[in-house]
Design a protein around this motif. Structure first.
Motif, PDB file in Angstrom:
ATOM      1  N   LYS A   5       0.880  -1.296   0.054  1.00 39.49           N
ATOM      2  CA  LYS A   5       0.052   0.033  -0.050  1.00 39.49           C
ATOM      3  C   LYS A   5       0.752   1.242   0.136  1.00 39.49           C
ATOM      4  CE  LYS A   5      -3.250   2.626   2.694  1.00 39.49           C
ATOM      5  NZ  LYS A   5      -3.996   2.867   4.032  1.00 39.49           N
ATOM      6  N   VAL A   6       0.456   2.207  -0.748  1.00 35.17           N
ATOM      7  CA  VAL A   6       1.381   3.483  -1.012  1.00 35.17           C
ATOM      8  C   VAL A   6       0.678   4.337   0.418  1.00 35.17           C
ATOM      9  CG1 VAL A   6       1.928   5.560  -2.239  1.00 35.17           C
ATOM     10  CG2 VAL A   6       1.862   3.126  -3.434  1.00 35.17           C
ATOM     11  N   VAL A  54       9.228  12.789   1.768  1.00 38.64           N
ATOM     12  CA  VAL A  54       9.788  11.750   1.128  1.00 38.64           C
ATOM     13  C   VAL A  54       8.593  11.421  -0.013  1.00 38.64           C
ATOM     14  CG1 VAL A  54      10.568   9.389   1.067  1.00 38.64           C
ATOM     15  CG2 VAL A  54      11.343  10.876   2.813  1.00 38.64           C
ATOM     16  N   ALA A  55       9.170  11.287  -1.327  1.00 42.61           N
ATOM     17  CA  ALA A  55       8.250  11.213  -2.393  1.00 42.61           C
ATOM     18  C   ALA A  55       7.088   9.859  -2.325  1.00 42.61           C
ATOM     19  CB  ALA A  55       9.057  11.289  -3.701  1.00 42.61           C
ATOM     20  N   PHE A  56       8.086   8.686  -2.010  1.00 38.22           N
ATOM     21  CA  PHE A  56       7.157   7.564  -2.040  1.00 38.22           C
ATOM     22  C   PHE A  56       7.392   6.719  -0.798  1.00 38.22           C
ATOM     23  CE2 PHE A  56       7.026   3.350  -4.114  1.00 38.22           C
ATOM     24  CZ  PHE A  56       5.597   3.331  -4.549  1.00 38.22           C
ATOM     25  N   ASN A  57       6.459   6.204  -0.190  1.00 37.25           N
ATOM     26  CA  ASN A  57       6.195   5.485   0.933  1.00 37.25           C
ATOM     27  C   ASN A  57       5.338   4.399   0.827  1.00 37.25           C
ATOM     28  OD1 ASN A  57       7.927   7.316   2.777  1.00 37.25           O
ATOM     29  ND2 ASN A  57       6.471   8.690   2.071  1.00 37.25           N
ATOM     30  N   VAL A  58       5.785   3.150   1.068  1.00 39.50           N
ATOM     31  CA  VAL A  58       5.118   1.943   0.978  1.00 39.50           C
ATOM     32  C   VAL A  58       5.194   1.070   2.159  1.00 39.50           C
ATOM     33  CG1 VAL A  58       4.850  -0.018  -0.476  1.00 39.50           C
ATOM     34  CG2 VAL A  58       5.387   2.126  -1.703  1.00 39.50           C
ATOM     35  N   MET A  59       3.987   0.187   2.427  1.00 40.53           N
ATOM     36  CA  MET A  59       3.918  -0.489   3.713  1.00 40.53           C
ATOM     37  C   MET A  59       3.629  -1.935   3.017  1.00 40.53           C
ATOM     38  SD  MET A  59       0.749  -0.380   5.733  1.00 40.53           S
ATOM     39  CE  MET A  59       0.717  -2.226   6.078  1.00 40.53           C
ATOM     40  N   ALA A  60       4.060  -2.938   3.433  1.00 41.62           N
ATOM     41  CA  ALA A  60       3.862  -4.447   3.189  1.00 41.62           C
ATOM     42  C   ALA A  60       2.920  -4.885   4.284  1.00 41.62           C
ATOM     43  CB  ALA A  60       4.799  -5.203   2.433  1.00 41.62           C
ATOM     44  N   MET A  69       8.386  -2.041   5.397  1.00 43.87           N
ATOM     45  CA  MET A  69       8.079  -0.785   4.725  1.00 43.87           C
ATOM     46  C   MET A  69       9.429  -0.535   3.997  1.00 43.87           C
ATOM     47  SD  MET A  69       9.288   1.602   7.984  1.00 43.87           S
ATOM     48  CE  MET A  69      11.030   1.335   8.512  1.00 43.87           C
ATOM     49  N   VAL A  70       9.175   0.523   3.078  1.00 44.62           N
ATOM     50  CA  VAL A  70      10.317   1.214   2.174  1.00 44.62           C
ATOM     51  C   VAL A  70       9.676   2.366   1.502  1.00 44.62           C
ATOM     52  CG1 VAL A  70       9.695   0.246   0.106  1.00 44.62           C
ATOM     53  CG2 VAL A  70      11.997   0.477   0.439  1.00 44.62           C
ATOM     54  N   SER A  71      10.972   3.285   1.227  1.00 44.00           N
ATOM     55  CA  SER A  71      10.646   4.482   0.694  1.00 44.00           C
ATOM     56  C   SER A  71      11.527   4.807  -0.515  1.00 44.00           C
ATOM     57  CB  SER A  71      10.873   5.694   1.789  1.00 44.00           C
ATOM     58  OG  SER A  71       9.924   5.491   2.831  1.00 44.00           O
ATOM     59  N   GLY A  72      11.063   5.557  -1.430  1.00 40.14           N
ATOM     60  CA  GLY A  72      11.772   6.095  -2.545  1.00 40.14           C
ATOM     61  C   GLY A  72      12.085   7.726  -2.371  1.00 40.14           C
ATOM     62  N   ALA A  73      13.122   8.195  -2.320  1.00 39.60           N
ATOM     63  CA  ALA A  73      13.411   9.511  -2.180  1.00 39.60           C
ATOM     64  C   ALA A  73      14.010  10.207  -3.283  1.00 39.60           C
ATOM     65  CB  ALA A  73      14.324   9.885  -0.934  1.00 39.60           C
ATOM     66  N   TRP A  74      13.647  11.245  -3.573  1.00 41.39           N
ATOM     67  CA  TRP A  74      14.422  11.824  -5.073  1.00 41.39           C
ATOM     68  C   TRP A  74      15.880  12.306  -4.379  1.00 41.39           C
ATOM     69  CZ3 TRP A  74      13.463  11.235  -9.536  1.00 41.39           C
ATOM     70  CH2 TRP A  74      12.052  11.099 -10.049  1.00 41.39           C
ATOM     71  N   ASP A  75      17.126  12.027  -5.365  1.00 45.20           N
ATOM     72  CA  ASP A  75      18.266  12.315  -5.042  1.00 45.20           C
ATOM     73  C   ASP A  75      18.711  12.690  -6.455  1.00 45.20           C
ATOM     74  OD1 ASP A  75      20.934  12.817  -4.567  1.00 45.20           O
ATOM     75  OD2 ASP A  75      21.449  10.844  -3.711  1.00 45.20           O
ATOM     76  N   LEU A  84      14.431   0.511   4.270  1.00 46.36           N
ATOM     77  CA  LEU A  84      13.723  -0.639   3.780  1.00 46.36           C
ATOM     78  C   LEU A  84      13.844  -1.479   5.173  1.00 46.36           C
ATOM     79  CD1 LEU A  84      12.731  -2.847   1.765  1.00 46.36           C
ATOM     80  CD2 LEU A  84      14.876  -3.517   1.565  1.00 46.36           C
ATOM     81  N   TRP A  85      12.885  -2.095   5.634  1.00 48.11           N
ATOM     82  CA  TRP A  85      12.829  -3.098   6.750  1.00 48.11           C
ATOM     83  C   TRP A  85      11.674  -4.078   6.595  1.00 48.11           C
ATOM     84  CZ3 TRP A  85       9.192  -3.837  10.743  1.00 48.11           C
ATOM     85  CH2 TRP A  85       9.545  -4.622  11.905  1.00 48.11           C
ATOM     86  N   VAL A  86      12.094  -5.342   6.890  1.00 48.44           N
ATOM     87  CA  VAL A  86      11.017  -6.327   6.917  1.00 48.44           C
ATOM     88  C   VAL A  86      10.973  -7.098   8.277  1.00 48.44           C
ATOM     89  CG1 VAL A  86      10.275  -8.680   6.102  1.00 48.44           C
ATOM     90  CG2 VAL A  86      11.383  -6.917   4.476  1.00 48.44           C
ATOM     91  N   ALA A  87       9.579  -6.919   8.886  1.00 45.82           N
ATOM     92  CA  ALA A  87       9.508  -7.588  10.130  1.00 45.82           C
ATOM     93  C   ALA A  87       9.888  -9.020  10.321  1.00 45.82           C
ATOM     94  CB  ALA A  87       8.008  -7.497  10.736  1.00 45.82           C
TER      95      ALA A  87
END
Length: 157
Positions: A5-6, A54-60, A69-75, A84-87
């Motif tokens: 989910k975004v 942060v432009a793009f944030n997602v959870m699983a 969770m993970v994010s995508g940030a502009w650089d 990025l982290w997985v339980a």
């Protein structure tokens, strides 16, 4: 089955829960520390702000339970894969693969030329994950700190 989910700023509670769990469970994997996000730093406005800047944030989730969770940030002009982290309960179930692929797909849709990331040199499972997704070592990361070397990984799109 892994679902993603975004996230929007209205999802700050689930992001908070995942981020605090990540910083508790894997403190050495991140540039931030748990104490930075607790006490005076643990306020709704700050969590919402993080999901805004942060432009793009997602959870699983796996079977309806938040699992990563993970994010995508502009650089500019690249996208940097961060946070990025997985339980632990979800590791080995494709969650990390799904999260990495989601950021790569988003970066491609944004016409970024590359996805970059920094990973601690001793984080062997993460390095294997990134290599599986076509990332290649590109030398020492600018994020390296004394006693905690990091490597920059790059994937061209």
């Amino acid at each position: 089955m892994v679902q993603t989910k975004v996230l929007t700023p209205d999802d700050w509670r689930v992001w908070r829960s995942l981020r605090l769990a990540a910083l508790t469970e894997a403190p050495a994997a991140f540039g931030s520390v748990l104490a930075d996000w607790q006490g005076d730093g643990d306020v709704e406005e700050r969590w919402r702000h993080r999901l805004t800047v942060v432009a793009f944030n997602v959870m699983a989730d796996v079977a309806g339970t938040p699992a990563g969770m993970v994010s995508g940030a502009w650089d500019a002009p690249d996208v940097e894969l961060i946070s990025l982290w997985v339980a632990p309960f979800a590791r080995g179930r494709g969650v990390g693969d799904r999260l990495v692929a989601t950021v790569v797909e988003w970066a491609r849709s944004q016409h970024a030329p590359r996805v970059i990331l920094s990973v601690k040199d001793d984080n062997v499972p993460a390095i294997r994950l990134y290599r599986r997704h076509g990332f290649h070592e590109a030398g020492p990361s600018e994020d390296s700190k004394p006693g905690s070397p990091e490597t920059l990984f790059v994937r061209r799109l």
